[in-house]
Scaffold this motif. Sequence first.
Motif, PDB file in Angstrom:
ATOM      1  N   ILE A 187     -17.259  41.700 -11.680  1.00  0.00           N
ATOM      2  CA  ILE A 187     -18.134  40.734 -12.762  1.00  0.00           C
ATOM      3  C   ILE A 187     -17.766  40.042 -12.520  1.00  0.00           C
ATOM      4  N   LEU A 244     -17.465  36.493 -17.390  1.00  0.00           N
ATOM      5  CA  LEU A 244     -16.360  36.835 -18.228  1.00  0.00           C
ATOM      6  C   LEU A 244     -15.797  35.652 -19.945  1.00  0.00           C
ATOM      7  N   THR A 290     -17.657  43.672 -18.919  1.00  0.00           N
ATOM      8  CA  THR A 290     -16.579  43.021 -18.959  1.00  0.00           C
ATOM      9  C   THR A 290     -15.179  43.485 -19.445  1.00  0.00           C
TER      10      THR A 290
END
Length: 176
Positions: free
Chosen positions: A7, A12, A83
Motif C-alpha cells: 500500500i 494508509l 490497508t
Amino acid sequence: MTATHQITLEQLLEARELRAAHQKELIEKYRLPLVSFTVNMPGASKKTPDSSIIFREGCNALVKRLKETDCVLEYYVSKDPDTGFEAFFVVKTDELSLKALMLEIENDHSLGRLFDLDVIGIDGMPISRETLGNLKRKCLLCKQDAHICGRNGGHTTEALIEKIHSMVDSYIKIIT
C-alpha cells in the motif's frame, strides 16, 4: 494468504480518515464507547499471514474478555481492506473500564504488543494509556518509546517484521 499487497502512504492516510469517520458514526448512533482494533504492522504490506493470525487472536481475546465481565457487546464489525485488518466493537460499559480491559489484553496476551486496541470515548476522543497511569509502548526491539524509535528509524522494517514473525511462531507453538 501468501502474496501481500503493497500500500501507499496515501492509501494508509485515507484508510485512517475512513476509520475515524466510521468511529464517529458508531459513537453518534450508539452513544457508547467503542474499541477500534487494528494490528501494529510495519511496512507497506499490512495483510500478511502473520497479521491475519494476530487479528484473529486479538478479536478472540477481546470477545472472551468482554464475556468474562459485565460488558455488553452492542455492535461488532470487521473489515479487511488492503490497508490492514480492522474491527469495531461498540461496548455497553464505562469507557475507562473498557480502556483498562483493553490494556490488560495488550499487556497480558502473548501477541498483545501487536494489538492496537484503541478506545474511543463517547465524546469521540481516544483514551490514552497514560490516562490510566500506563507508560507509552516500548519498541519491539529496544526499550525506547515506540513512537520515537519509529519516527527516528531506529530499526529496519525487515528487522521488525522478523521479530513479529518470531512472536507469532512462538505463540502458535504454545497453542498447538
